[in-house]
Motif scaffolding. Structure first.
Motif, PDB file in Angstrom:
ATOM      1  N   SER A   3      21.334  -1.556  20.750  1.00  0.00           N
ATOM      2  CA  SER A   3      21.130  -0.211  21.283  1.00  0.00           C
ATOM      3  C   SER A   3      22.479   0.504  21.316  1.00  0.00           C
ATOM      4  N   LYS A   4      22.453   1.813  21.411  1.00  0.00           N
ATOM      5  CA  LYS A   4      23.697   2.588  21.445  1.00  0.00           C
ATOM      6  C   LYS A   4      24.587   2.147  22.614  1.00  0.00           C
ATOM      7  N   GLU A   5      23.956   1.810  23.745  1.00  0.00           N
ATOM      8  CA  GLU A   5      24.723   1.388  24.918  1.00  0.00           C
ATOM      9  C   GLU A   5      25.389   0.024  24.712  1.00  0.00           C
ATOM     10  N   GLN A   6      24.849  -0.805  23.856  1.00  0.00           N
ATOM     11  CA  GLN A   6      25.341  -2.170  23.656  1.00  0.00           C
ATOM     12  C   GLN A   6      26.285  -2.293  22.455  1.00  0.00           C
ATOM     13  N   GLN A   7      26.404  -1.266  21.633  1.00  0.00           N
ATOM     14  CA  GLN A   7      27.155  -1.373  20.376  1.00  0.00           C
ATOM     15  C   GLN A   7      28.629  -1.705  20.557  1.00  0.00           C
ATOM     16  N   THR A   8      29.296  -1.122  21.523  1.00  0.00           N
ATOM     17  CA  THR A   8      30.722  -1.414  21.737  1.00  0.00           C
ATOM     18  C   THR A   8      30.915  -2.878  22.100  1.00  0.00           C
ATOM     19  N   ASN A  29      16.571  -0.976  14.607  1.00  0.00           N
ATOM     20  CA  ASN A  29      15.469  -1.930  14.738  1.00  0.00           C
ATOM     21  C   ASN A  29      15.526  -2.947  13.601  1.00  0.00           C
ATOM     22  N   LEU A  30      14.654  -3.943  13.652  1.00  0.00           N
ATOM     23  CA  LEU A  30      14.656  -5.020  12.665  1.00  0.00           C
ATOM     24  C   LEU A  30      14.365  -4.508  11.264  1.00  0.00           C
ATOM     25  N   GLU A  31      13.435  -3.589  11.131  1.00  0.00           N
ATOM     26  CA  GLU A  31      13.092  -3.047   9.804  1.00  0.00           C
ATOM     27  C   GLU A  31      14.297  -2.346   9.175  1.00  0.00           C
ATOM     28  N   GLU A  32      15.002  -1.552   9.950  1.00  0.00           N
ATOM     29  CA  GLU A  32      16.198  -0.873   9.447  1.00  0.00           C
ATOM     30  C   GLU A  32      17.274  -1.885   9.059  1.00  0.00           C
ATOM     31  N   ALA A  33      17.440  -2.933   9.861  1.00  0.00           N
ATOM     32  CA  ALA A  33      18.433  -3.970   9.553  1.00  0.00           C
ATOM     33  C   ALA A  33      18.093  -4.655   8.233  1.00  0.00           C
ATOM     34  N   ARG A  34      16.823  -4.999   8.034  1.00  0.00           N
ATOM     35  CA  ARG A  34      16.401  -5.628   6.773  1.00  0.00           C
ATOM     36  C   ARG A  34      16.663  -4.719   5.583  1.00  0.00           C
ATOM     37  N   LEU A  35      16.337  -3.442   5.719  1.00  0.00           N
ATOM     38  CA  LEU A  35      16.569  -2.492   4.623  1.00  0.00           C
ATOM     39  C   LEU A  35      18.051  -2.377   4.293  1.00  0.00           C
ATOM     40  N   MET A  36      18.895  -2.387   5.313  1.00  0.00           N
ATOM     41  CA  MET A  36      20.337  -2.315   5.072  1.00  0.00           C
ATOM     42  C   MET A  36      20.819  -3.543   4.306  1.00  0.00           C
ATOM     43  N   VAL A  37      20.313  -4.710   4.658  1.00  0.00           N
ATOM     44  CA  VAL A  37      20.706  -5.952   3.975  1.00  0.00           C
ATOM     45  C   VAL A  37      20.208  -5.938   2.529  1.00  0.00           C
ATOM     46  N   ILE A  38      18.937  -5.611   2.345  1.00  0.00           N
ATOM     47  CA  ILE A  38      18.349  -5.602   0.994  1.00  0.00           C
ATOM     48  C   ILE A  38      19.067  -4.619   0.083  1.00  0.00           C
ATOM     49  N   SER A  39      19.506  -3.485   0.631  1.00  0.00           N
ATOM     50  CA  SER A  39      20.182  -2.474  -0.187  1.00  0.00           C
ATOM     51  C   SER A  39      21.673  -2.753  -0.351  1.00  0.00           C
TER      52      SER A  39
END
Length: 100
Positions: A3-8, A29-39
């Motif tokens: 989350s934005k609050e936890q990123q630092t 979210n998990l879907e966005e993380a997977r897409l970033m890895v795949i790309s």
């Protein structure tokens, strides 16, 4: 993923404790993380062997190592000496069983 609050906090942990010197990208979210890895935009560090989290055939899991040794985190449970009893000990047993 954080989350934005936890990123630092997450960035400090992965750069300082784990030793990842590069820029840290975050997914919402998990879907966005997977897409970033795949790309090819980065890696997705996943702790442990979580059977509930499936990655499909397009993502390969590799161990995170420092040199030749895999990075291992130790978890500890502490409580005050005067705060003991049945429920505290039961709680400790439940946590212990979850980390086996």
């Amino acid at each position: 993923m954080a989350s934005k609050e936890q990123q630092t906090t997450e960035q400090e942990f992965y750069q300082t404790i784990i030793g990842i010197p590069s820029e840290i990208l975050f997914a919402e979210n998990l879907e966005e993380a997977r897409l970033m890895v795949i790309s090819g935009q980065g890696f997705f560090p996943v702790e442990g062997r979580t059977p509930a989290m499936t990655f499909g055939t397009s993502i390969r899991r590799v161990p995170l190592c420092r040199g030749e040794e895999p990075i291992v985190r130790n978890y500890c449970l502490f409580w005050k000496k005067d705060n003991f009893g049945y429920y505290v000990e039961e709680f400790a047993d439940v946590l212990k069983s979850k980390f086996k």
